[in-house]
Design an enzyme around this catalytic site. Structure first.
Site, PDB file in Angstrom:
ATOM      1  N   GLU A 187     -46.551 -38.946 -12.442  1.00 27.44           N
ATOM      2  CA  GLU A 187     -45.488 -38.579 -13.299  1.00 27.44           C
ATOM      3  C   GLU A 187     -45.964 -38.471 -14.700  1.00 27.44           C
ATOM      4  O   GLU A 187     -45.668 -37.648 -15.494  1.00 27.44           O
ATOM      5  CB  GLU A 187     -44.212 -39.234 -13.148  1.00 27.44           C
ATOM      6  CG  GLU A 187     -44.470 -40.809 -13.543  1.00 27.44           C
ATOM      7  CD  GLU A 187     -43.016 -41.423 -13.425  1.00 27.44           C
ATOM      8  OE1 GLU A 187     -42.197 -40.922 -13.421  1.00 27.44           O
ATOM      9  OE2 GLU A 187     -43.298 -42.694 -13.395  1.00 27.44           O
ATOM     10  N   ILE A 236     -48.666 -34.045  -1.429  1.00 27.78           N
ATOM     11  CA  ILE A 236     -49.319 -32.922  -0.509  1.00 27.78           C
ATOM     12  C   ILE A 236     -49.293 -33.542   1.161  1.00 27.78           C
ATOM     13  O   ILE A 236     -49.328 -32.563   1.865  1.00 27.78           O
ATOM     14  CB  ILE A 236     -50.786 -32.279  -0.710  1.00 27.78           C
ATOM     15  CG1 ILE A 236     -51.612 -33.376  -0.815  1.00 27.78           C
ATOM     16  CG2 ILE A 236     -50.603 -31.712  -2.134  1.00 27.78           C
ATOM     17  CD1 ILE A 236     -53.073 -32.973  -1.197  1.00 27.78           C
ATOM     18  N   LYS A 279     -70.533 -33.119  -3.087  1.00 27.16           N
ATOM     19  CA  LYS A 279     -70.680 -34.354  -2.143  1.00 27.16           C
ATOM     20  C   LYS A 279     -70.193 -33.859  -0.653  1.00 27.16           C
ATOM     21  O   LYS A 279     -70.625 -34.813   0.108  1.00 27.16           O
ATOM     22  CB  LYS A 279     -69.879 -35.379  -2.522  1.00 27.16           C
ATOM     23  CG  LYS A 279     -70.221 -35.829  -4.051  1.00 27.16           C
ATOM     24  CD  LYS A 279     -69.503 -36.850  -4.640  1.00 27.16           C
ATOM     25  CE  LYS A 279     -70.026 -37.559  -5.946  1.00 27.16           C
ATOM     26  NZ  LYS A 279     -70.219 -36.370  -7.002  1.00 27.16           N
ATOM     27  N   LYS A 326     -63.951 -33.913   2.646  1.00 28.73           N
ATOM     28  CA  LYS A 326     -63.703 -32.568   1.754  1.00 28.73           C
ATOM     29  C   LYS A 326     -64.503 -31.781   2.488  1.00 28.73           C
ATOM     30  O   LYS A 326     -64.069 -30.726   2.504  1.00 28.73           O
ATOM     31  CB  LYS A 326     -64.562 -32.815   0.486  1.00 28.73           C
ATOM     32  CG  LYS A 326     -63.608 -33.741  -0.506  1.00 28.73           C
ATOM     33  CD  LYS A 326     -62.402 -33.074  -1.049  1.00 28.73           C
ATOM     34  CE  LYS A 326     -62.494 -31.852  -2.032  1.00 28.73           C
ATOM     35  NZ  LYS A 326     -61.150 -31.358  -2.208  1.00 28.73           N
ATOM     36  N   THR A 339     -76.628 -47.020 -11.976  1.00 31.86           N
ATOM     37  CA  THR A 339     -76.455 -47.440 -10.504  1.00 31.86           C
ATOM     38  C   THR A 339     -78.038 -47.541 -10.086  1.00 31.86           C
ATOM     39  O   THR A 339     -78.524 -48.431  -9.549  1.00 31.86           O
ATOM     40  CB  THR A 339     -75.744 -46.791  -9.429  1.00 31.86           C
ATOM     41  OG1 THR A 339     -76.060 -45.303  -9.545  1.00 31.86           O
ATOM     42  CG2 THR A 339     -74.658 -46.956  -9.743  1.00 31.86           C
TER      43      THR A 339
END
Length: 630
Positions: free
Chosen positions: A330, A356, A423, A435, A484
């Site tokens: 929101e 969704i 990715k 994905k 990293t």
């Protein structure tokens, strides 16, 4: 010393002092004009004769000067801030006085004693001397004021201005006006070879090929970029030279934020890391995109996210009939709505709070608005978080996409554009695999009127949760910056670039394609961190450190835009390619629906095992799910 004393007063000089000073200058100008008229020599008789004529006019002279100067308000200007507007007023006032003297001289000659107020030669010289002396007086005071301020300044910082055009000239004047900066302008640099060796207000212009030489010889500490739209390659070269030489780089604001053709030194901002990409603006087929979207109902999911909000801003330029903004967050959606109200006051849009993953809510949305174009940007994208929460990755990235794909078929949406990620290629983590599964479901959904299009690209600079905001926060806190692995590389693109290419791909898509964007060269993250440190004016190893912390669960050393079995075909746009991917059959589509049903079990290993079955190339890296690959 009197002037300097007045300048050091906290209050401004009284107006009556300025008036008296201007009248004294006028009298001096008149006297000097007479001396010049007589070649600086005159006998007593001649002087007496001239005085007899002049004595009848001197009172009128002072009265006219006082009234005209007052009407033009030349005494109202703050002398230490004399500007071009003051020059204009003084010129008009001096010219008006001379014209009045001419008129009054004719009146005296015709109706009084047969003499003019002043000889014509005196009038001309008086005008020139008076105008010049009034200006000299003001600029002398301004100069003394600036010098008196500089006495208390810290050691000056030598600077260059990149760009010798109008913006560069305004920048020079802005810097000189604000004595608090402590800047010493050494030279301009410009890409135009024709300007090399020229000067602007006494400051020499050099070609940019001599930038490094200037930095070393003149001990330059700061370069201000004053060119509004430089060629990206030139801009990148300038930045690279400055960063390597330890020179801070700043940018003047856009002319849209200037007030009355000026800006302040506070508006000269630090450059962003995006400026180092050095890519030319994307050329869009704007007419075709407008023809497709104009007057249509367009739905953007994840509308308040980085890509979602970027898409909203781009689509708003193409006059959609209604723009439906869907998100469950929101606060960000409220901020987006505020932006739309200010930047696109005539746009017809609707804000919908919804999830969704809840199909009934999505069905209500499709019932109410009947979108013809769907841009699906809603997704979980954080690799380590999804590695720890596979069920949520499946629930949002897979179930959410399935809901929207099915509803798009049911309601005969014309085009469904899915925002994917690099990715998803040979995934090594749960997020990427989820994905890829979403891509596969969209590819397998055929038989209706809806054309399903997938766009695949890498990291977006400045997006929520990306490495750029993290590094900025760590730099602000004094470090260390955490990386990293020293070898890790990523593809980067700015939000506007990504969103513009999505629209272009959506326009050219016929259904079933996976479009791959040219991301340029991959960037070592450790190099990115070093450049951000330099852009912040800090020194690595002295002001801040870089700490290597090791790869996170599911993280790759490098990303790919294509899988091993895929290759590409060109399109008419040089930055967009079509990935030739293997077809997805109904069996795989059924397995995806089975995966969604496994959510209720809340068994991470069972979920991930099913994901690996659907996406055989999914091999976990640095993850607890590596055991499932054996």
């Amino acid at each position: 010393m009197l002037f300097l004393f007045m300048l050091r007063l906290k209050s401004t000089t009284p107006r009556w002092v300025i008036v008296l000073g201007d009248l004294f200058i006028a009298l001096f100008s008149l006297g000097l004009s007479y001396l010049i008229r007589f070649d600086l020599e005159a006998d007593t008789k001649l002087i007496q004769k001239e005085w007899e004529i002049l004595s009848q006019s001197i009172l009128i002279y002072f009265l006219v000067k006082f009234l005209v100067f007052y009407l033009f308000r030349i005494h109202k200007g703050i002398i230490r801030h004399t500007s071009s507007e003051d020059i204009r007023r003084i010129f008009l006032a001096s010219l008006s006085c001379s014209l009045v003297f001419v008129v009054l001289g004719v009146v005296r000659w015709k109706f009084w004693d047969g003499y003019f107020l002043f000889p014509n030669s005196v009038l001309i010289m008086e005008f020139l001397i008076s105008f010049f002396t009034l200006l000299s007086f003001r600029f002398a005071i301004k100069y003394m004021y600036l010098e008196s301020k500089k006495e208390s300044q810290q050691e000056k910082k030598n600077i260059l201005i990149y760009g010798a055009g109008v913006s560069g000239l305004v920048t020079k004047r802005t810097i000189e006006k604000d004595v608090r900066t402590g800047y010493q302008l050494i030279a301009f640099v410009d890409d135009n070879r024709k300007l090399n060796g020229s000067r602007i207000e006494g400051i020499q212009i050099y070609h940019t090929s001599r930038l490094l030489e200037l930095i070393r010889q003149k001990d330059i500490e700061l370069l201000i970029m004053a060119i509004q739209e430089p060629q990206e390659q030139h801009k990148k070269q300038i930045l690279e030279i400055c960063l390597e030489a330890g020179v801070e780089v700043r940018q003047v604001p856009s002319p849209k934020s200037w007030i009355n053709g000026e800006f302040t030194t506070k508006q000269i901002s630090k450059l962003q890391i995006e400026d180092l990409l050095g890519r030319n603006p994307i050329q869009l087929n704007a007419d075709q995109i407008r023809q497709e979207l104009k007057g249509q109902v367009v739905l953007v999911t994840g509308a308040s996210g980085s890509i979602g909000s970027g898409l909203v801003k781009e689509i708003a330029n193409y006059q959609p009939g209604k723009l439906v903004l869907l998100d469950q967050a929101e606060s960000p959606i409220y901020e987006l709505e505020y932006m739309l109200r200010n930047d696109f006051p005539t746009l017809d849009y609707e804000v919908v709070i919804g999830d969704i993953r809840v199909k009934k809510r999505m069905k209500r949305l499709f019932d109410a608005y009947g979108p013809k174009y769907v841009f699906h940007a809603a997704a979980y994208k954080h690799v380590p978080l999804m590695e720890d929460n596979p069920s949520e990755a499946v629930n949002t990235n897979v179930r959410g996409t399935v809901n929207l794909v099915d509803l798009s078929l049911e309601y005969e949406v014309e085009k469904f554009v899915m925002i994917s990620t690099d990715k998803a290629v040979n995934p090594t983590n749960v997020m990427g695999a989820s994905k890829r599964i979403a891509e596969m479901y969209a590819q397998a959904s055929k038989g209706g009127k809806t054309r399903f299009i997938t766009t695949r690209f890498g990291n977006v600079l400045g997006s929520n949760g990306s490495v750029i905001p993290l590094f900025e926060k760590q730099i602000a806190q004094g470090g260390p910056i955490t990386v990293t692995d020293e070898r890790i590389t990523r593809y980067f693109m700015t939000i506007p670039e990504a969103c513009q290419l999505v629209l272009e791909a959506a326009n050219m898509g016929e259904g079933g394609e996976i479009f791959v964007f040219d991301m340029g060269d991959s960037v070592r993250i450790v190099d990115l961190a070093k450049k951000m440190i330099k852009l912040s004016g800090l020194v690595l190893g002295k002001d801040i450190e870089i700490k290597i912390i090791g790869l996170r669960p599911g993280e790759k050393l490098f990303e790919e835009l294509l899988a091993h079995e895929e290759n590409t075909a060109p399109t008419h746009h040089p930055q967009i390619l079509i990935a030739r991917v293997r077809q997805v059959d109904e069996v795989t589509r059924g397995k995806i629906l089975e995966l969604i049903d496994l959510f209720d079990l809340q068994d991470n290993y069972t979920l991930v095992a099913k994901m690996k079955e659907i996406v055989p190339e999914y091999i976990s890296n640095n993850s607890e799910f590596t055991s499932l690959d054996q």
